[in-house]
Design a protein around this motif. Sequence first.
Motif, PDB file in Angstrom:
ATOM      1  N   ASN A 124       0.846  -1.197   0.000  1.00 34.64           N
ATOM      2  CA  ASN A 124       0.000   0.000   0.000  1.00 34.64           C
ATOM      3  C   ASN A 124       0.887   1.255   0.000  1.00 34.64           C
ATOM      4  N   SER A 125       0.253   2.416  -0.037  1.00 39.43           N
ATOM      5  CA  SER A 125       1.000   3.665  -0.177  1.00 39.43           C
ATOM      6  C   SER A 125       1.843   3.983   1.060  1.00 39.43           C
ATOM      7  N   ARG A 126       1.348   3.631   2.237  1.00 36.53           N
ATOM      8  CA  ARG A 126       2.116   3.929   3.463  1.00 36.53           C
ATOM      9  C   ARG A 126       3.413   3.117   3.500  1.00 36.53           C
ATOM     10  N   VAL A 127       3.284   1.851   3.174  1.00 35.05           N
ATOM     11  CA  VAL A 127       4.478   0.996   3.152  1.00 35.05           C
ATOM     12  C   VAL A 127       5.437   1.492   2.062  1.00 35.05           C
ATOM     13  N   ALA A 128       4.876   1.888   0.927  1.00 38.17           N
ATOM     14  CA  ALA A 128       5.722   2.397  -0.166  1.00 38.17           C
ATOM     15  C   ALA A 128       6.510   3.618   0.301  1.00 38.17           C
ATOM     16  N   ALA A 160      -5.045   4.974  -4.816  1.00 39.66           N
ATOM     17  CA  ALA A 160      -3.883   4.338  -4.167  1.00 39.66           C
ATOM     18  C   ALA A 160      -2.617   4.597  -4.984  1.00 39.66           C
ATOM     19  N   ILE A 161      -2.774   4.687  -6.302  1.00 37.30           N
ATOM     20  CA  ILE A 161      -1.608   4.977  -7.158  1.00 37.30           C
ATOM     21  C   ILE A 161      -1.130   6.403  -6.887  1.00 37.30           C
ATOM     22  N   VAL A 162      -2.077   7.332  -6.875  1.00 40.86           N
ATOM     23  CA  VAL A 162      -1.727   8.740  -6.628  1.00 40.86           C
ATOM     24  C   VAL A 162      -1.087   8.895  -5.241  1.00 40.86           C
TER      25      VAL A 162
END
Length: 223
Positions: A124-128, A160-162
């Motif tokens: 997910n974005s947070r992990v990224a 989620a991409i943004v």
Amino acid sequence: MWKTPVLIVNFKLYKSGVGEKALELARILDKVSKERGVSIIAAVNTFDAYRIKNEVKIPVILQHADAVEFGAHTGRINVELAREYNLDGLLINHSERMLKISDIDFLIQKSKDLNMVSVVCANNSRVAGALAFLEPDFIAMEPPELIGGNVSVSTAKPEAIVETIEAVKSVRNIPVLVGAGIKNGKDVRKAIELGAEGVLVASGVVKAKDPEMALNDLIGGMM
Ligand SMILES: O=C[C@H](O)COP(=O)(O)O
């Protein structure tokens, strides 16, 4: 480092992505990459990697390596060995092969030391965003629930991409790839329009009746 946008094809352990079939598929990736002038990378299993690397010009990476040095480790493979076999890089922390943070850090740093490309996956974005602090070459975000399905991350979770791109770029300018359920050029185009610098695809190519046609369709969305 690879020219973006990139298309990474993860052969996984699909029957159509191992052994003779893996070699056949890698040759198709190689042909299409040359014809279309696009970066296509083959992420293959350890057994097939050496043979494939000797048969194609495109980058060949492992789907996983263990965070160990040479020594008394049974049933493991390390980054140095991948380097000795001239492989180009590693997928790290795929949802189907998740690792602890210290191992992810080890594998990224070891890849840097050995001039190999690290592609670190995030669910997910947070992990990224958190993984961006470890400075991999690429971060690939894939919502696990969409992996292997027919609805793409671009359609189901454009936000989620943004968010992932924002989270990563706020830390460091690392190219972001996205994956999960990507099956056609339309899915790829949407991801690229949202700011992704490439895609990570498996079933859409590896399980396709005509992988060459599937690849050409996907690439259409990168142009
Ligand atoms: O590594 C590839 C991803 O897990 C995406 O798989 P998929 O294209 O089959 O959804």
